[in-house]
Design a protein around this motif. Structure first.
Motif, mmCIF file in Angstrom:
data_model
loop_
_atom_site.group_PDB
_atom_site.id
_atom_site.type_symbol
_atom_site.label_atom_id
_atom_site.label_comp_id
_atom_site.label_asym_id
_atom_site.label_seq_id
_atom_site.Cartn_x
_atom_site.Cartn_y
_atom_site.Cartn_z
ATOM 1 N N ARG A 8 20.604 27.003 45.729
ATOM 2 C CA ARG A 8 20.028 25.838 45.038
ATOM 3 C C ARG A 8 18.539 25.713 45.324
ATOM 4 O O ARG A 8 18.022 26.230 46.319
ATOM 5 C CB ARG A 8 20.765 24.567 45.424
ATOM 6 C CG ARG A 8 20.980 24.277 46.922
ATOM 7 C CD ARG A 8 19.767 24.063 47.676
ATOM 8 N NE ARG A 8 19.914 23.349 48.930
ATOM 9 C CZ ARG A 8 18.890 23.051 49.712
ATOM 10 N NH1 ARG A 8 17.686 23.448 49.415
ATOM 11 N NH2 ARG A 8 19.063 22.383 50.835
ATOM 12 N N ALA A 10 15.955 22.411 45.480
ATOM 13 C CA ALA A 10 16.170 20.955 45.566
ATOM 14 C C ALA A 10 14.847 20.205 45.747
ATOM 15 O O ALA A 10 14.560 19.683 46.813
ATOM 16 C CB ALA A 10 17.120 20.679 46.734
ATOM 17 N N PRO A 11 14.038 20.164 44.688
ATOM 18 C CA PRO A 11 12.735 19.508 44.836
ATOM 19 C C PRO A 11 12.837 17.985 44.908
ATOM 20 O O PRO A 11 13.733 17.391 44.320
ATOM 21 C CB PRO A 11 11.994 19.918 43.555
ATOM 22 C CG PRO A 11 13.069 20.159 42.549
ATOM 23 C CD PRO A 11 14.254 20.685 43.320
ATOM 24 N N SER A 12 11.911 17.394 45.654
ATOM 25 C CA SER A 12 11.774 15.932 45.668
ATOM 26 C C SER A 12 10.682 15.594 44.654
ATOM 27 O O SER A 12 9.556 16.085 44.799
ATOM 28 C CB SER A 12 11.329 15.445 47.048
ATOM 29 O OG SER A 12 12.265 15.846 48.002
ATOM 30 N N GLU A 44 16.054 15.744 44.301
ATOM 31 C CA GLU A 44 16.247 14.922 45.508
ATOM 32 C C GLU A 44 15.367 13.674 45.408
ATOM 33 O O GLU A 44 14.302 13.573 46.032
ATOM 34 C CB GLU A 44 15.955 15.763 46.743
ATOM 35 C CG GLU A 44 16.918 16.947 46.805
ATOM 36 C CD GLU A 44 17.237 17.442 48.192
ATOM 37 O OE1 GLU A 44 16.324 17.541 49.022
ATOM 38 O OE2 GLU A 44 18.431 17.734 48.444
ATOM 39 N N TYR A 169 16.704 11.585 53.297
ATOM 40 C CA TYR A 169 16.880 12.980 52.899
ATOM 41 C C TYR A 169 17.947 13.653 53.756
ATOM 42 O O TYR A 169 18.805 14.379 53.246
ATOM 43 C CB TYR A 169 15.516 13.692 53.039
ATOM 44 C CG TYR A 169 15.600 15.173 53.255
ATOM 45 C CD1 TYR A 169 16.007 16.027 52.225
ATOM 46 C CD2 TYR A 169 15.285 15.738 54.496
ATOM 47 C CE1 TYR A 169 16.094 17.386 52.429
ATOM 48 C CE2 TYR A 169 15.371 17.102 54.704
ATOM 49 C CZ TYR A 169 15.784 17.921 53.672
ATOM 50 O OH TYR A 169 15.887 19.265 53.880
ATOM 51 N N VAL A 173 20.982 15.416 51.852
ATOM 52 C CA VAL A 173 20.925 16.871 51.659
ATOM 53 C C VAL A 173 22.193 17.539 52.206
ATOM 54 O O VAL A 173 22.743 18.460 51.595
ATOM 55 C CB VAL A 173 19.629 17.461 52.294
ATOM 56 C CG1 VAL A 173 19.701 17.547 53.807
ATOM 57 C CG2 VAL A 173 19.326 18.834 51.736
ATOM 58 N N ARG A 187 14.777 28.228 51.670
ATOM 59 C CA ARG A 187 13.802 27.151 51.472
ATOM 60 C C ARG A 187 12.598 27.386 52.372
ATOM 61 O O ARG A 187 12.580 28.306 53.184
ATOM 62 C CB ARG A 187 14.466 25.803 51.771
ATOM 63 C CG ARG A 187 14.989 25.700 53.193
ATOM 64 C CD ARG A 187 15.756 24.399 53.407
ATOM 65 N NE ARG A 187 16.131 24.244 54.807
ATOM 66 C CZ ARG A 187 16.844 23.243 55.284
ATOM 67 N NH1 ARG A 187 17.278 22.297 54.466
ATOM 68 N NH2 ARG A 187 17.125 23.171 56.566
ATOM 69 N N LEU A 191 10.732 23.119 56.502
ATOM 70 C CA LEU A 191 11.991 22.392 56.696
ATOM 71 C C LEU A 191 12.754 22.850 57.939
ATOM 72 O O LEU A 191 13.807 22.299 58.251
ATOM 73 C CB LEU A 191 12.859 22.508 55.432
ATOM 74 C CG LEU A 191 12.232 21.761 54.236
ATOM 75 C CD1 LEU A 191 12.832 22.220 52.921
ATOM 76 C CD2 LEU A 191 12.384 20.253 54.377
#
Ligand code: GLU
Length: 292
Positions: A8, A10-12, A44, A169, A173, A187, A191
């Motif tokens: 995946r 998963a951008p904010s 996200e 988050y 997540v 990612r 992170l």
């Protein structure tokens, strides 16, 4: 039977897609496609004070212009608060969280960390924090090798639900990666510092931990992440040169690709995370300064 590969991105949506995010999106996409796996996009947008529907739309349009399309309907975290509430309730029942009235000002003396359970009043505005653990977490990152987190959970009780009722988050997540059956996270290395808290949540819920790989972060000349805080620019939509430059940070040099689709299909067999092993930062090349 091994679990099917599901990756995946998963951008904010706190800003448009910038060059660094395109590099991350490509890494997760290429990894999924090389494994003949599925690849999904998740927005996200739990933080309703920083995320906007306009940025979500802009990010999706840009991804689509690079032929990075989700294999499933896009999941928006803002539509799943009831699920995060359900899992928070489980943590409350198990006495693994506590209410907290501390203000940012109170926490300044601990550099913003919250080292201990505080004597807070549930009757006043409060967040929910996870109780600290002394567990030493180690895991083998697919790209960064063995990572050990000895201190992360000892000195901080992270917020899982904020005073203003938005979920963090960290909780969202983990819940979503589990419920969406994500088997592989690829990612950015920024992170890494969130990983110990996530491993702890996986343990508490008794969920299998996905394979995790952190790709090096593209940084500016001061060593800072290219991000909205550093005024990173939106990338141009559907631009082959931008795509080729982004691929070069993943160690993939293509020649002769004449369109985006062609470039992506050439890149899939060339993706090799081993090339990025143990690198956490990649300085932006002088020719790419226009991206920031
Ligand atoms: N939403 C996070 C971000 O945009 C990424 C989450 C993740 O990949 O785990 O920084």
């Amino acid at each position: 039977m091994s679990t099917p590969y599901r990756g995946r991105f998963a951008p904010s949506p706190t800003g448009p897609l910038h060059f660094g995010s395109l590099v991350s999106a490509l890494a997760s996409y290429l990894d999924a496609r090389q494994h003949n796996g599925q690849w999904v996009i998740r927005i996200e947008d739990v933080d309703g004070t920083r995320c906007t529907p306009a940025y979500s739309q802009q990010i999706l349009t840009t991804l689509s212009s690079y032929h990075l399309e989700s294999d499933e309907a896009i999941r928006y975290q803002s539509q799943h608060s009831d699920l995060y509430e359900h899992y928070l309730e489980q943590l409350k029942q198990a006495d693994l969280v506590f209410p907290c009235n501390c203000t940012r000002k109170n926490l300044a003396k601990h550099q913003g960390l919250h080292p201990n359970i505080c004597p807070s009043q549930i009757s006043q505005a409060h967040s929910w924090r996870l109780k600290t653990s002394n567990t030493l977490y180690q895991y083998t990152d697919r790209i960064q090798g063995l990572l050990s987190f000895t201190e992360d959970l000892k000195h901080n009780c992270p917020v899982l639900k904020r005073k203003d009722d938005f979920f963090s988050y960290q909780l969202a997540v983990v819940v979503d990666d589990h419920l969406q059956g994500i088997s592989h996270l690829v990612r950015g290395a920024d992170l890494i510092e969130t990983t110990a808290q996530q491993l702890y949540l996986y343990d508490i819920f008794g969920w299998p931990i996905p394979s995790i790989g952190h790709i090096p972060l593209v940084v500016n000349s001061q060593g800072d992440k290219i991000s909205k805080q550093n005024h990173a620019k939106a990338i141009m939509d559907g631009d082959l040169q931008t795509l080729l430059r982004a691929l070069s940070y993943l160690g993939i040099q293509l020649e002769g690709a004449d369109n985006i689709q062609h470039a992506l299909s050439q890149a899939i067999p060339l993706w090799s995370p081993e090339r990025l092993a143990n690198i956490t930062q990649m300085p932006l090349a002088s020719q790419d300064q226009t991206f920031i």
